[in-house]
Design a protein around this motif. Structure first.
Motif, PDB file in Angstrom:
ATOM      1  N   ASN A 109       0.804  -1.222   0.000  1.00  0.00           N
ATOM      2  CA  ASN A 109       0.000   0.000   0.000  1.00  0.00           C
ATOM      3  C   ASN A 109       0.839   1.275   0.000  1.00  0.00           C
ATOM      4  N   ALA A 110       2.023   1.233   0.591  1.00  0.00           N
ATOM      5  CA  ALA A 110       2.808   2.450   0.745  1.00  0.00           C
ATOM      6  C   ALA A 110       3.863   2.648  -0.340  1.00  0.00           C
ATOM      7  N   GLU A 111       4.407   1.572  -0.870  1.00  0.00           N
ATOM      8  CA  GLU A 111       5.566   1.718  -1.746  1.00  0.00           C
ATOM      9  C   GLU A 111       5.383   1.168  -3.152  1.00  0.00           C
ATOM     10  N   ARG A 112       4.675   0.070  -3.302  1.00  0.00           N
ATOM     11  CA  ARG A 112       4.606  -0.594  -4.595  1.00  0.00           C
ATOM     12  C   ARG A 112       3.790   0.235  -5.578  1.00  0.00           C
ATOM     13  N   CYS A 113       4.391   0.557  -6.701  1.00  0.00           N
ATOM     14  CA  CYS A 113       3.703   1.344  -7.733  1.00  0.00           C
ATOM     15  C   CYS A 113       2.842   0.428  -8.592  1.00  0.00           C
ATOM     16  N   HIS A 114       1.684   0.933  -8.990  1.00  0.00           N
ATOM     17  CA  HIS A 114       0.724   0.172  -9.787  1.00  0.00           C
ATOM     18  C   HIS A 114       0.475   0.902 -11.097  1.00  0.00           C
TER      19      HIS A 114
END
Length: 54
Positions: free
Chosen positions: A25-30
């Motif tokens: 939720n905080a770091e992984r880019c989508h």
């Protein structure tokens, strides 16, 4: 863990899952969110929504 590993106990599994969710939720880019993290996207959406009266 994906290669057939296992957790020593339920508490270790809960801890590992909570760390992954925090990262996700905080770091992984989508790509579906314009290459932003879910947290960044939601914050931007809320800020934008407040600027536009309903």
């Amino acid at each position: 863990m994906l290669d057939g590993g296992s957790f020593p106990g339920q508490e270790e599994a809960k801890l590992e899952i909570s760390h992954y969710v925090a990262y996700y939720n905080a770091e992984r880019c989508h790509s579906a969110l314009g290459y932003h993290s879910p947290n960044h996207f939601e914050t931007h959406l809320q800020t934008t929504s407040q600027l536009c009266p309903a």
